[in-house]
Design a protein around this motif. Structure first.
Motif, PDB file in Angstrom:
ATOM      1  N   ALA A 135       1.199   1.003  -9.495  1.00 30.97           N
ATOM      2  CA  ALA A 135       0.154   1.213  -8.266  1.00 30.97           C
ATOM      3  C   ALA A 135      -0.945   0.268  -8.656  1.00 30.97           C
ATOM      4  N   SER A 164       0.981   3.613  -2.926  1.00 30.27           N
ATOM      5  CA  SER A 164       0.778   5.183  -2.797  1.00 30.27           C
ATOM      6  C   SER A 164       1.714   5.797  -3.234  1.00 30.27           C
ATOM      7  N   ALA A 190       0.653  -1.351   0.421  1.00 31.74           N
ATOM      8  CA  ALA A 190      -0.161   0.364   0.032  1.00 31.74           C
ATOM      9  C   ALA A 190       1.436   1.663   0.029  1.00 31.74           C
TER      10      ALA A 190
END
Length: 177
Positions: A64, A23, A19
């Motif tokens: 991503a 990000s 994550a």
């Protein structure tokens, strides 16, 4: 800490690292710098990255998206809904990512603790035309990227190790409590 707890820590750690990485790549895809100038890339690629070359922008979108998949896969190793994913597939992904990231952090892929230490101690000379930049990026890699990839790889390996030892997910639902 019990083995089941270690598995959860590994899986949730891998998900958290995915994550965080995702990000950062999403922010870069949307135009933010977000440590882009600290990527240990050769100078010509670094210039393309910082100039927001369409190839790099596209790669950030892909990374991503891959990070989102990584979060889902990491959680599938410890969550009840993970029983729907073939265990061997989860094992293969967890171990492959774990080994790849640990190798990257150590220096098996050109960057990492070994390569950075060799460059910073002068054992491996930096390119003359970019010596200062190479040393700066090696410091960033040594202090940020290599430890991050080592942690992320260890989390994946822990999740994979525990998943492999636990046996079939469907027969071990009690481990998801």
């Amino acid at each position: 800490m019990s083995r089941a707890d270690r598995a959860r820590v590994g899986a949730y750690g891998a998900a958290a690292c995915a994550a965080a990485y995702g990000s950062m790549k999403l922010a870069q895809a949307l135009g933010a710098n977000a440590l882009a100038d600290k990527d240990p890339l050769p100078p010509q690629l670094r210039e393309m990255l910082l100039a927001r070359d369409p190839l790099f922008v596209a790669s950030h979108w892909l990374l991503a998206g891959a990070a989102v998949v990584g979060v889902i896969v990491a959680l599938a190793t410890v969550r009840p809904w993970g029983v729907t994913v073939p265990r061997r597939l989860l094992l293969a992904i967890a171990w492959t990512l774990g080994v790849f990231m640990i190798a990257r952090s150590i220096g098996g892929l050109g960057f990492g603790f070994v390569g950075d230490a060799l460059l910073l101690t002068g054992v491996r000379p930096a390119p003359v035309e970019h010596a200062a930049l190479a040393r700066t990026l090696a410091r960033w890699d040594l202090l940020l990227w290599s430890p991050f990839f080592l942690l992320w790889g260890m989390c994946w390996a822990t999740a994979g190790w525990r998943l492999g030892r636990r046996g079939s997910l469907a027969n071990n639902r009690r481990h998801f409590r």
